[in-house]
Each structure stands twice: as structure tokens, then as C-alpha cells.
Design a protein around this motif. Structure first.
Motif, short mmCIF file in Angstrom:
data_model
loop_
_atom_site.label_atom_id
_atom_site.label_comp_id
_atom_site.label_asym_id
_atom_site.label_seq_id
_atom_site.Cartn_x
_atom_site.Cartn_y
_atom_site.Cartn_z
N SER A 26 18.87 19.36 25.88
CA SER A 26 17.28 19.18 25.30
C SER A 26 17.15 20.15 24.03
N SER A 27 17.80 21.32 23.98
CA SER A 27 17.51 21.98 22.71
C SER A 27 18.17 21.43 21.55
N TYR A 30 16.18 18.75 20.15
CA TYR A 30 15.12 19.34 19.44
C TYR A 30 15.47 19.78 17.92
#
Length: 80
Positions: A26-27, A30
Motif C-alpha cells: 500500500s505504501s 502511494y
């Protein structure tokens, strides 16, 4: 593939590693969105600034983004 999933389910240390990788994705997504936004911003500026001088590399927004990616990754950037 199913054997691998069974092994991950049984070994606690592998569970920790796999869960850390999944949460880290998820990081990374982003960061990819942020980089896409930055490339888009500089591509718009590049098209506005260099379209007349170098239409082959800066003729359209898509080609300009590819050109910027080539320069950022140093892949055949000497052509530009």
C-alpha cells in the motif's frame, strides 16, 4: 502454489514476512501515485516549453512522459 500457501499458514515466521510485504504494498502504491503526479506536472511543463524545439521528444503529453521516464531512469537518456 497451494502447497506454498499451506506452508505460509503453518510457519509463523513466514506469516510475519508475508504480512509485512502485503502491508508494504500500500505504501508503494502511494509512492507510485505521487511519482505519476510529479511526472505529469513536469510533462505538462515540458510540452509547453519544448514542443517547438524538439517535437519528437516533447510533441505530446504521452511522449513527453516517456521521455521524462527515460531521463529519470537514465535509460537511453543521451538521445534526448
Amino acid at each position: 502454489l497451494m502447497r506454498l500457501l499451506k506452508l505460509v499458514g503453518k510457519v509463523k515466521q513466514l506469516q510475519v514476512i508475508v504480512m509485512g510485504l502485503v502491508k508494504g504494498l500500500s505504501s508503494v502504491s502511494y509512492i507510485m501515485v505521487l511519482m505519476l503526479l510529479i511526472f505529469y506536472l513536469f510533462a505538462v511543463m515540458g510540452v509547453g516549453s519544448f514542443r517547438e524545439n524538439d517535437p519528437f521528444h516533447f510533441g505530446s503529453l504521452g511522449i513527453t512522459m516517456i521521455t521524462l521516464f527515460r531521463c529519470a531512469t537514465l535509460e537511453d537518456w543521451t538521445d534526448v
